[in-house]
Design a protein around this motif. Sequence first.
Motif, PDB file in Angstrom:
ATOM      1  N   GLN A  12       0.831  -1.209   0.000  1.00  0.00           N
ATOM      2  CA  GLN A  12       0.000   0.000   0.000  1.00  0.00           C
ATOM      3  C   GLN A  12       0.865   1.258   0.000  1.00  0.00           C
ATOM      4  N   MET A  15       2.223   1.761  -3.539  1.00  0.00           N
ATOM      5  CA  MET A  15       1.193   2.017  -4.543  1.00  0.00           C
ATOM      6  C   MET A  15       0.271   3.166  -4.147  1.00  0.00           C
ATOM      7  N   ASP A  17      -0.250   6.478  -4.500  1.00  0.00           N
ATOM      8  CA  ASP A  17      -0.903   7.459  -5.368  1.00  0.00           C
ATOM      9  C   ASP A  17      -1.295   6.894  -6.737  1.00  0.00           C
ATOM     10  N   VAL A  18      -1.227   5.568  -6.909  1.00  0.00           N
ATOM     11  CA  VAL A  18      -1.609   4.934  -8.173  1.00  0.00           C
ATOM     12  C   VAL A  18      -3.125   4.793  -8.211  1.00  0.00           C
ATOM     13  N   ARG A  19      -3.714   5.181  -9.340  1.00  0.00           N
ATOM     14  CA  ARG A  19      -5.172   5.088  -9.526  1.00  0.00           C
ATOM     15  C   ARG A  19      -5.469   4.209 -10.739  1.00  0.00           C
ATOM     16  N   PRO A  20      -6.531   3.439 -10.719  1.00  0.00           N
ATOM     17  CA  PRO A  20      -6.873   2.621 -11.888  1.00  0.00           C
ATOM     18  C   PRO A  20      -7.245   3.488 -13.083  1.00  0.00           C
TER      19      PRO A  20
END
Length: 197
Positions: A12, A15, A17-20
């Motif tokens: 977590q 990852m 600030d990663v968005r789908p």
Amino acid sequence: MSQPHRNDEDFQALMGDVRPLAKTANRADPGRRRGAPSEAQLARRESAAAETPGGGPLSTDFIDLLPPFDPLLFRRDGIQTGVVDRLRHGGYPVQASLHLLRRPLEECRRLLAPFIREAYSHDLRSVMIIHGRGREIDSPANVLRSCLAKWLESLDEVQAFASAGQADGGLGATWVMLRKSERAKANNRERQQKRRG
């Protein structure tokens, strides 16, 4: 049990600030479409194609490097083994030779096709190319010699080639047999008809 929980936290954190991707934009953007080549690009392509008549320039890509002590040997379909053996043992005269020893690879590439085509245009049949090879049994593969094997196979005028015998330069030289020109074939037919009467 606490270990998997720790891995989830690490994941977590990495990852965070990663968005789908949105459902509508689920493909990579290939950029703008390429248009037709410009006139300058077409001119460069024509110039490159004209550099080696009868085909593109001799390539230095994807060359199988040959060990320095492996002899070169090639013959087209229809060429008898005896002809190649005679060629390999110096049974034909050297009608012309091309010295490529210690020349840059690019220069060798530029010189080879014109040499072969000029020899063919003058009805020469057996020529020699001096190229050298590694001196020691564990020498690295000779790039020029390896390229030469590929290049000669790609030239239509070449019927066969073989590494020279020791007296003619050994593995550092290659005999090349050229096919007969149409003019030479016509002369042969004429001579044979005269003999028959």
